[in-house]
Design an enzyme around this catalytic site. Structure first.
Site, PDB file in Angstrom:
ATOM      1  N   ASN A   6       0.835  -1.209   0.000  1.00 39.11           N
ATOM      2  CA  ASN A   6       0.000   0.000   0.000  1.00 39.11           C
ATOM      3  C   ASN A   6       0.867   1.256   0.000  1.00 39.11           C
ATOM      4  O   ASN A   6       1.956   1.279   0.590  1.00 39.11           O
ATOM      5  CB  ASN A   6      -1.029  -0.002   1.135  1.00 39.11           C
ATOM      6  CG  ASN A   6      -0.449  -0.189   2.513  1.00 39.11           C
ATOM      7  OD1 ASN A   6       0.628  -0.750   2.679  1.00 39.11           O
ATOM      8  ND2 ASN A   6      -1.159   0.291   3.521  1.00 39.11           N
ATOM      9  N   VAL A   7       0.373   2.272  -0.667  1.00 38.76           N
ATOM     10  CA  VAL A   7       1.069   3.558  -0.781  1.00 38.76           C
ATOM     11  C   VAL A   7       0.035   4.631  -0.475  1.00 38.76           C
ATOM     12  O   VAL A   7      -0.874   4.880  -1.273  1.00 38.76           O
ATOM     13  CB  VAL A   7       1.670   3.732  -2.195  1.00 38.76           C
ATOM     14  CG1 VAL A   7       2.310   5.112  -2.323  1.00 38.76           C
ATOM     15  CG2 VAL A   7       2.700   2.643  -2.491  1.00 38.76           C
ATOM     16  N   GLU A   8       0.180   5.229   0.710  1.00 35.87           N
ATOM     17  CA  GLU A   8      -0.818   6.214   1.156  1.00 35.87           C
ATOM     18  C   GLU A   8      -0.503   7.601   0.627  1.00 35.87           C
ATOM     19  O   GLU A   8       0.513   7.828  -0.029  1.00 35.87           O
ATOM     20  CB  GLU A   8      -0.911   6.176   2.688  1.00 35.87           C
ATOM     21  CG  GLU A   8      -1.387   4.809   3.154  1.00 35.87           C
ATOM     22  CD  GLU A   8      -1.670   4.731   4.639  1.00 35.87           C
ATOM     23  OE1 GLU A   8      -1.216   5.602   5.397  1.00 35.87           O
ATOM     24  OE2 GLU A   8      -2.362   3.770   5.032  1.00 35.87           O
ATOM     25  N   GLU A  41      -3.153  -4.034  -3.440  1.00 40.32           N
ATOM     26  CA  GLU A  41      -3.648  -4.728  -4.642  1.00 40.32           C
ATOM     27  C   GLU A  41      -3.472  -3.870  -5.888  1.00 40.32           C
ATOM     28  O   GLU A  41      -3.313  -4.396  -6.992  1.00 40.32           O
ATOM     29  CB  GLU A  41      -5.124  -5.099  -4.457  1.00 40.32           C
ATOM     30  CG  GLU A  41      -5.384  -6.168  -3.402  1.00 40.32           C
ATOM     31  CD  GLU A  41      -5.517  -5.603  -1.978  1.00 40.32           C
ATOM     32  OE1 GLU A  41      -5.057  -4.482  -1.713  1.00 40.32           O
ATOM     33  OE2 GLU A  41      -6.094  -6.328  -1.137  1.00 40.32           O
ATOM     34  N   CYS A  46     -10.085  -5.454   0.630  1.00 41.96           N
ATOM     35  CA  CYS A  46     -11.271  -4.619   0.794  1.00 41.96           C
ATOM     36  C   CYS A  46     -12.216  -4.845  -0.395  1.00 41.96           C
ATOM     37  O   CYS A  46     -11.847  -5.483  -1.392  1.00 41.96           O
ATOM     38  CB  CYS A  46     -10.879  -3.147   0.906  1.00 41.96           C
ATOM     39  SG  CYS A  46     -10.322  -2.399  -0.645  1.00 41.96           S
ATOM     40  N   CYS A  65     -11.013  -3.740  -3.768  1.00 36.50           N
ATOM     41  CA  CYS A  65      -9.921  -4.564  -4.290  1.00 36.50           C
ATOM     42  C   CYS A  65     -10.386  -5.953  -4.698  1.00 36.50           C
ATOM     43  O   CYS A  65      -9.770  -6.586  -5.557  1.00 36.50           O
ATOM     44  CB  CYS A  65      -8.769  -4.608  -3.292  1.00 36.50           C
ATOM     45  SG  CYS A  65      -7.895  -3.021  -3.268  1.00 36.50           S
TER      46      CYS A  65
END
Ligand code: THU
Length: 149
Positions: free
Chosen positions: A53-55, A66, A97, A100
């Protein structure tokens, strides 16, 4: 839509896939949630792909693990996903989620398997009555058949 039951599916090295997801998780950029995620999948040609994940400071722009995985799927040659796993910052299995699940469905091989908190499941089990590319093909075929009547 036909489903390949888990027992009839390909032999998957889930330990290796989970290890790849755990390694990917260490690259997560999650300064806002402090909830790093890693994902790994097996492609139908045998490749393993990963994502983290890349916030973003604008929280809604956050990319789930994903998203990165699907980007790597395409940049490394395309194909369809046959097996998928996802882990949290402790290395424990995490459910994708809802958004995804739809993302994975789009790129799934029929009968794709997922390692979930309730065991190995098919993509059709985690996204029942899905709408995706296979459904669009089926609708187009129905339309074509009607026009030929
Ligand atoms: N997250 C994922 O990367 N994948 C999922 O399927 C669930 C949620 C990330 C998004 C966000 O960076 C963090 O987990 C907390 O929601």
């Amino acid at each position: 839509m036909s489903t390949v039951p888990p027992t009839d599916g390909p032999r998957i090295d889930w330990e290796a896939l989970r290890a790849a997801a755990r390694e990917a998780m260490t690259h997560a950029y999650a300064p806002y949630s402090n909830f790093p995620v890693g994902a790994a999948a097996l492609v139908d040609d045998g490749r393993t792909i990963v994502g983290c994940n890349v916030e973003n400071a604008s929280y809604g722009v956050t990319l789930c693990a994903e998203c990165g995985l699907v980007s790597q799927l395409h940049i490394s040659g395309g194909g369809h996903l046959v097996a998928f796993t996802c882990v949290d910052g402790h290395g424990n299995i995490l459910m994708p989620c809802g958004r995804c699940r739809q993302l994975l469905y789009e790129h799934s091989a029929e009968g794709m398997l997922l390692e979930t908190v309730s065991g190995i499941r098919t993509i059709d089990e985690v996204l029942p009555d899905a709408f995706g590319p296979r459904q669009l093909v089926a609708y187009a075929a129905e339309d074509a058949a009607e026009h030929n009547d």
